[in-house]
Design an enzyme around this catalytic site. Structure first.
Site, short mmCIF file in Angstrom:
data_model
loop_
_atom_site.label_atom_id
_atom_site.label_comp_id
_atom_site.label_asym_id
_atom_site.label_seq_id
_atom_site.Cartn_x
_atom_site.Cartn_y
_atom_site.Cartn_z
N HIS A 99 4.91 4.64 12.73
CA HIS A 99 4.97 4.56 11.27
C HIS A 99 6.00 5.61 10.80
CE1 HIS A 99 2.82 4.09 7.27
NE2 HIS A 99 3.38 5.27 7.08
N HIS B 284 8.73 7.18 8.21
CA HIS B 284 9.38 7.30 6.91
C HIS B 284 10.84 7.68 7.20
CE1 HIS B 284 5.94 6.94 4.05
NE2 HIS B 284 5.29 7.05 5.21
N ARG C 15 0.84 -1.22 0.00
CA ARG C 15 0.00 0.00 0.00
C ARG C 15 0.87 1.26 0.00
NH1 ARG C 15 -0.53 4.62 2.61
NH2 ARG C 15 -0.12 3.57 4.58
N CYS D 167 4.16 9.41 0.15
CA CYS D 167 2.75 9.79 -0.05
C CYS D 167 2.71 10.80 -1.18
CB CYS D 167 2.16 10.38 1.23
SG CYS D 167 0.47 10.94 0.96
N ASN E 131 9.46 4.43 3.37
CA ASN E 131 9.22 4.03 4.77
C ASN E 131 10.47 3.35 5.32
OD1 ASN E 131 6.45 3.97 3.40
ND2 ASN E 131 5.90 3.68 5.53
P1 HMG Z 1 -13.43 14.20 -2.86
O1 HMG Z 1 -13.16 14.59 -4.27
O2 HMG Z 1 -13.62 15.27 -1.86
O3 HMG Z 1 -14.64 13.16 -2.81
O4 HMG Z 1 -12.22 13.26 -2.42
P2 HMG Z 1 -16.19 13.43 -2.69
O5 HMG Z 1 -16.66 12.83 -1.42
O6 HMG Z 1 -16.51 14.85 -2.97
O7 HMG Z 1 -16.77 12.54 -3.90
C1 HMG Z 1 -16.49 12.89 -5.26
C2 HMG Z 1 -16.69 11.68 -6.15
O8 HMG Z 1 -15.73 10.69 -5.84
C3 HMG Z 1 -18.05 11.01 -5.98
O9 HMG Z 1 -18.42 10.49 -7.26
C4 HMG Z 1 -17.77 9.84 -5.08
O10 HMG Z 1 -18.64 8.74 -5.25
C5 HMG Z 1 -16.37 9.44 -5.53
P3 HMG Z 1 -19.59 11.22 -8.11
O11 HMG Z 1 -20.81 11.15 -7.23
O12 HMG Z 1 -19.11 12.61 -8.34
O13 HMG Z 1 -19.64 10.37 -9.34
N1 HMG Z 1 -15.65 8.82 -4.44
C6 HMG Z 1 -15.11 7.60 -4.48
N2 HMG Z 1 -15.00 6.68 -5.45
C7 HMG Z 1 -14.38 5.52 -5.13
N3 HMG Z 1 -13.88 5.25 -3.93
C8 HMG Z 1 -13.95 6.14 -2.94
C9 HMG Z 1 -14.57 7.38 -3.21
N4 HMG Z 1 -14.80 8.47 -2.45
C10 HMG Z 1 -15.46 9.32 -3.21
N5 HMG Z 1 -13.45 5.87 -1.72
C11 HMG Z 1 -11.35 11.53 -1.00
C12 HMG Z 1 -12.15 12.81 -1.07
C13 HMG Z 1 -11.12 11.22 0.46
C14 HMG Z 1 -12.14 10.43 -1.68
C15 HMG Z 1 -10.01 11.77 -1.74
O14 HMG Z 1 -9.38 12.88 -1.19
C16 HMG Z 1 -9.08 10.59 -1.66
O15 HMG Z 1 -9.35 9.53 -2.23
N6 HMG Z 1 -7.93 10.74 -0.96
C17 HMG Z 1 -6.99 9.64 -0.74
C18 HMG Z 1 -5.56 10.14 -0.70
C19 HMG Z 1 -4.64 9.01 -0.38
O16 HMG Z 1 -4.94 7.84 -0.57
N7 HMG Z 1 -3.42 9.35 0.11
C20 HMG Z 1 -2.42 8.38 0.45
C21 HMG Z 1 -2.72 7.61 1.70
S1 HMG Z 1 -2.39 8.50 3.20
C22 HMG Z 1 -0.72 8.16 3.56
O17 HMG Z 1 -0.03 7.65 2.73
C23 HMG Z 1 -0.18 8.44 4.94
C24 HMG Z 1 0.02 7.17 5.79
O18 HMG Z 1 0.92 6.28 5.15
C25 HMG Z 1 0.55 7.53 7.18
C26 HMG Z 1 1.77 8.44 7.16
O19 HMG Z 1 2.76 8.17 6.46
O20 HMG Z 1 1.71 9.44 7.88
C27 HMG Z 1 -1.31 6.42 5.98
MG MG Z 2 3.09 6.44 5.22
#
Ligand code: HMG
Ligand code: MG
Length: 332
Positions: free
Chosen positions: A241, A243, A44, A274, A283
């Protein structure tokens, strides 16, 4: 009796090779746990940051090899918006290819990231047994990563945690930018603790403290653990966690273990980052972690050679050397 003169023809003793050094000497240090649970995030956190999207069959093989190497918690995918993280948009195709693993490896858990109810619906439809929500300690990263502020993100997570728990699916929470933020600089410790406690109050079973950009140092780790303890959150509910941007991840891990933490996140081969966090790099490499833990006499259940071979194979699939020093030393 005189010893024979050394002759120039006698072969020099061979230089020890890395394979002869394939295991560290076991020398325990007081006050550390007998075992550590590694929360593997390579499929992931590792793959979400790669330029190339690996074929789903390669991802499935990667995960199967991690399980065969002894890892028992492997974060395998994200049910986030596919356009936000296209590298992981194939989660629905991946899950059927993992179907046989839980029976083959009893106790195996395959958590996924879920940001909202839409993500939860997708995860439940795929039979996922563990999920994680991911918040930020800072407004800047919350807006960039989740398209909403901290308070709004917590509102978004509340029904996710409630519904998952009702469905018997435990929820881990992440709090990112817990040690520094590329836009805001230092992050006040109270801010981290306040977001972390809010996530636990929603019903998360575990909180992982994310050093998303790798700027933290061991004193900060000890201070953050102490601040959580002051709010009644002991280290048994926390994971770390790290990095490794500034090479601090192992030192920070040792500080966390000394503070009582027993769950450590790491990424096979040191992949990771990220896409929405400026300057986030790989990481903590799982192999580097396992080398240190085994050297300290701490059990992990991981076969280091099998794991390093897996990361070397994956580096070939990605077309670049593994960033993990232990992988390079063991397989070079
Ligand atoms: P948004 O654009 O604000 O979403 O994104 P929304 O709620 O306004 O919805 C817009 C459209 O997206 C809608 O479709 C939803 O159905 C669809 P429409 O009605 O317009 O046709 N939609 C989805 N479709 C599929 N799957 C979903 C989904 N959600 C909405 N889950 C959102 C908001 C949270 C979805 C977006 O910002 C997002 O996906 N962000 C993810 C970012 C990410 O994955 N970042 C990396 C992970 S975090 C990380 O790495 C840190 C970590 O490792 C810890 C650390 O290191 O500190 C964990
Ligand atoms: Mg991370």
């Amino acid at each position: 009796m005189t010893s024979p003169e050394p002759t120039t023809t006698q072969p020099e003793p061979a230089e020890p090779t890395v394979t002869q050094l394939g295991l560290p000497d076991r020398v325990p240090l007081g006050g550390l746990p007998a075992s550590v649970r590694i929360h593997e995030v390579g499929p992931r956190d590792g793959l979400q940051n790669e330029k190339a999207t690996l074929p789903v069959a390669v991802k499935a093989e990667f995960i199967a090899r991690l399980a065969a190497a002894g890892l028992r918690t492997i974060e395998v995918a994200s049910f986030v918006h596919p356009k936000w993280v296209p590298q992981l948009a194939d989660a629905e195709e991946l899950f059927p290819q993992l179907a046989e693993l839980p029976a083959k490896y009893p106790g195996l858990r395959l958590p996924v990231l879920v940001p909202n109810e839409r993500g939860l619906d997708r995860a439940l439809a795929n039979g996922v047994g563990d999920i994680a929500v991911f918040a930020s300690a800072t407004e800047s990263f919350a807006r960039r990563n989740l398209n909403r502020g901290v308070a709004e993100s917590l509102e978004m997570f509340a029904p996710v945690v409630r519904r998952a728990t009702e469905a018997g699916v435990p929820v881990r929470s992440y709090v990112s930018m817990a040690f520094g933020d590329p836009w805001e600089g230092s992050v006040p410790i109270d801010q981290v603790v306040s977001v972390g406690c809010a996530l636990l109050e929603l019903g998360s079973t575990e909180l992982s403290l994310g050093d998303t950009i790798g700027t933290g140092t061991p004193g900060q780790v000890a201070a953050l653990l102490a601040a959580f303890a002051d709010r009644g959150v002991g280290p048994e509910r926390l994971a770390v966690h790290f990095h490794d941007t500034y090479g601090q991840a192992l030192a920070n891990t040792l500080a966390a273990l000394q503070g009582g933490v027993r769950t450590v996140d790491a990424s096979a081969g040191g992949l990771g980052g990220c896409p929405y966090a400026k300057s986030a790099t790989g990481n903590l490499a799982t192999e580097d972690l396992v080398w240190m833990l085994h050297g300290l006499g701490i059990e992990t259940g991981v076969d280091l050679d099998a794991l390093a071979a897996t990361s070397a194979w994956l580096a070939g699939e990605l077309g670049r050397p593994s960033p993990s020093r232990a992988v390079r030393a063991l397989t070079g």
